[in-house]
Design a protein around this motif. Structure first.
Motif, short mmCIF file in Angstrom:
data_model
loop_
_atom_site.label_atom_id
_atom_site.label_comp_id
_atom_site.label_asym_id
_atom_site.label_seq_id
_atom_site.Cartn_x
_atom_site.Cartn_y
_atom_site.Cartn_z
N PHE A 1 22.07 83.09 56.72
CA PHE A 1 22.82 84.31 57.01
C PHE A 1 22.59 85.42 56.00
CE2 PHE A 1 25.34 80.70 58.67
CZ PHE A 1 25.31 81.03 60.02
N GLY A 2 21.85 85.13 54.93
CA GLY A 2 21.55 86.15 53.94
C GLY A 2 22.72 86.55 53.08
N GLN A 3 23.74 85.70 52.98
CA GLN A 3 24.93 86.03 52.20
C GLN A 3 25.71 84.77 51.86
OE1 GLN A 3 27.60 88.45 54.65
NE2 GLN A 3 26.56 87.66 56.46
N THR A 4 26.73 84.92 51.04
CA THR A 4 27.55 83.77 50.65
C THR A 4 28.51 83.41 51.78
OG1 THR A 4 29.34 85.10 49.73
CG2 THR A 4 27.50 84.56 48.26
N PRO A 5 29.09 82.20 51.75
CA PRO A 5 30.06 81.83 52.79
C PRO A 5 31.25 82.79 52.87
CG PRO A 5 29.37 79.89 51.58
CD PRO A 5 28.78 81.06 50.86
N HIS A 6 31.78 83.20 51.71
CA HIS A 6 32.93 84.10 51.74
C HIS A 6 32.57 85.48 52.27
CE1 HIS A 6 35.20 81.20 49.08
NE2 HIS A 6 36.09 81.54 49.99
N ASN A 7 31.39 85.98 51.95
CA ASN A 7 30.97 87.27 52.50
C ASN A 7 30.80 87.18 54.01
OD1 ASN A 7 31.04 88.58 50.07
ND2 ASN A 7 28.86 88.38 49.66
N TRP A 8 30.25 86.04 54.47
CA TRP A 8 30.11 85.84 55.91
C TRP A 8 31.48 85.81 56.59
CZ3 TRP A 8 31.73 82.22 59.46
CH2 TRP A 8 31.11 82.25 60.71
N LEU A 9 32.44 85.09 55.97
CA LEU A 9 33.79 85.02 56.51
C LEU A 9 34.43 86.40 56.54
CD1 LEU A 9 36.36 83.54 57.45
CD2 LEU A 9 36.86 83.07 55.03
N ARG A 10 34.26 87.19 55.47
CA ARG A 10 34.83 88.53 55.46
C ARG A 10 34.25 89.38 56.58
NH1 ARG A 10 34.17 90.15 50.26
NH2 ARG A 10 32.05 90.86 50.66
N GLY A 11 32.95 89.28 56.78
CA GLY A 11 32.34 90.04 57.87
C GLY A 11 32.89 89.65 59.23
N TYR A 12 33.12 88.35 59.42
CA TYR A 12 33.68 87.90 60.70
C TYR A 12 35.12 88.41 60.87
CZ TYR A 12 34.71 84.97 64.70
OH TYR A 12 35.04 84.54 65.96
N ARG A 13 35.91 88.34 59.80
CA ARG A 13 37.29 88.85 59.88
C ARG A 13 37.30 90.34 60.20
NH1 ARG A 13 39.85 85.71 54.57
NH2 ARG A 13 40.61 83.86 55.71
N LEU A 14 36.44 91.11 59.55
CA LEU A 14 36.42 92.56 59.80
C LEU A 14 35.94 92.88 61.20
CD1 LEU A 14 35.11 93.88 56.36
CD2 LEU A 14 37.46 93.89 57.23
N SER A 15 35.05 92.06 61.74
CA SER A 15 34.61 92.29 63.13
C SER A 15 35.78 92.09 64.09
CB SER A 15 33.44 91.37 63.48
OG SER A 15 33.86 90.02 63.62
N ARG B 1 41.12 98.29 51.69
CA ARG B 1 40.04 98.51 50.73
C ARG B 1 38.75 97.82 51.18
NH1 ARG B 1 44.23 97.91 46.77
NH2 ARG B 1 43.72 95.69 46.59
N ASP B 2 38.89 96.58 51.63
CA ASP B 2 37.72 95.85 52.12
C ASP B 2 37.10 96.54 53.33
OD1 ASP B 2 37.17 93.78 50.45
OD2 ASP B 2 37.84 92.18 51.80
N PHE B 3 37.97 97.00 54.23
CA PHE B 3 37.50 97.65 55.45
C PHE B 3 36.71 98.92 55.11
CE2 PHE B 3 37.51 99.92 59.42
CZ PHE B 3 37.54 98.94 60.39
N ARG B 4 37.28 99.76 54.28
CA ARG B 4 36.61 101.01 53.92
C ARG B 4 35.29 100.74 53.20
NH1 ARG B 4 37.70 106.40 53.10
NH2 ARG B 4 39.92 106.19 53.65
N LYS B 5 35.29 99.76 52.30
CA LYS B 5 34.09 99.45 51.53
C LYS B 5 32.95 98.98 52.43
CE LYS B 5 32.42 96.47 47.78
NZ LYS B 5 32.77 95.43 46.79
N ASN B 6 33.28 98.19 53.44
CA ASN B 6 32.25 97.58 54.29
C ASN B 6 31.92 98.40 55.53
OD1 ASN B 6 31.58 94.57 53.35
ND2 ASN B 6 33.71 95.02 52.86
N VAL B 7 32.88 99.17 56.04
CA VAL B 7 32.68 99.93 57.27
C VAL B 7 32.38 101.39 56.97
CG1 VAL B 7 33.68 100.55 59.51
CG2 VAL B 7 34.16 98.31 58.51
N GLY B 8 32.91 101.90 55.86
CA GLY B 8 32.64 103.29 55.48
C GLY B 8 33.77 104.24 55.79
N VAL B 9 34.74 103.80 56.58
CA VAL B 9 35.92 104.61 56.89
C VAL B 9 37.15 103.71 56.82
CG1 VAL B 9 34.69 106.27 58.36
CG2 VAL B 9 35.68 104.19 59.37
N SER B 10 38.33 104.31 56.77
CA SER B 10 39.56 103.52 56.75
C SER B 10 39.82 102.92 58.13
CB SER B 10 40.74 104.40 56.35
OG SER B 10 41.05 105.31 57.41
#
Length: 293
Positions: A231-245, A275-284
């Motif tokens: 997946f090109g990332q750590t397990p926690h980063n993958w989990l965060r991406g899934y949660r944000l999706s 904070r996580d959402f804005r950092k990863n998506v670019g907007v609030s």
């Protein structure tokens, strides 16, 4: 590279090199508005002594073997390339590629640059395994020929077409490497597929490294290796991406508050979620909802 006069036996190893096409981009690559830039492309039938060896060059080179065979050297290791296979060479580092002396290869090749290629190269473990094989290589060959057609026009339309070619090629390479890395006996036996299913079913729960490893039934170091290559990332980063999706979906499909959505996707603290959402998506989250509705 050198080319000697061909012997009289007329066999594959005696043929002179033939350059069918060779093109440089005629566009100003630095001002291109696109993510990927096609720098060079060509089609050659190599002679037996064909060899390219460099310390570095811009971008990444992709070589598709039409016929014969060849070799690439990356990081001290030499890899053989057979017909229907593609070699990805990160040419910013010392490298070489050369024809098999008995059955010199005929190749389609292109050199491309783009901001995300280095990251994808790492995720797909290209330096360790630069050779990609395909169940059906015909679409790859057509993409390479399309790149040749486009680069020869030196047009902005061709630059735009490079986005499509690059995206499709990288999708095919990722698909090929996914089956190679995630579906072998080792990965399936040790539970990576089971782990992914479990996380998706229980993504709102707390997931520690220990829980990831126990569910996958591998050591922690093996767990991180599987996620890096798969997946090109750590397990926690993958989990965060899934949660944000999932959060994106809820922001668009429901009228729930941002705080309620944060809790629904596994965040205990709505401020941390924002904070996580804005950092990863670019907007609030609120801005995302307004933009997507």
């Amino acid at each position: 590279m050198s080319n000697n006069a061909p012997p009289t036996d007329g066999g594959p190893s005696s043929r002179p090199m033939r350059v069918f096409e060779s093109h440089y981009s005629g566009l100003d690559t630095w001002s291109s508005p696109f993510n990927y830039r096609l720098l060079r492309a060509g089609h050659i039938a190599a002679s037996a002594d064909y060899r390219i060896e460099r310390e570095r060059a811009p971008g990444h080179e992709f070589i598709f073997c039409l016929d014969g065979a060849g070799h690439v050297r990356i990081g001290g290791a030499i890899h053989r390339v057979e017909p229907g296979q593609l070699a990805w060479i990160p040419v910013q580092r010392p490298h070489a590629h050369f024809a098999d002396p008995v059955t010199p290869w005929e190749i389609l090749w292109l050199r491309m640059d783009g901001a995300n290629l280095n990251r994808l190269e790492t995720a797909l473990a290209v330096e360790a395994d630069p050779i990609f094989a395909f169940t059906d290589a015909a679409p790859i060959q057509e993409l390479m020929r399309d790149a040749l057609r486009q680069i020869s026009t030196h047009s902005m339309q061709a630059a735009a077409a490079t986005e499509r070619i690059a995206a499709t090629l990288l999708e095919k390479l990722t698909e090929s490497r996914r089956s190679h890395l995630l579906d072998p006996v080792e990965a399936s036996h040790r539970g990576l597929a089971r782990l992914v299913r479990e996380v998706r079913s229980h993504y709102t729960e707390a997931w520690t490294v220990d829980r990831f490893a126990e569910t996958c039934r591998v050591s922690k170091s093996h767990l991180f290796r599987l996620f890096k290559y798969g997946f090109g990332q750590t397990p926690h980063n993958w989990l965060r991406g899934y949660r944000l999706s999932q959060a994106k979906r809820l922001l668009v499909e429901t009228d729930e508050t941002v705080g309620a959505i944060a809790l629904a996707v596994g965040y205990d603290d709505p401020l941390h979620f924002s904070r996580d959402f804005r950092k990863n998506v670019g907007v609030s989250p609120r801005q995302f909802r307004a933009l997507e509705r």
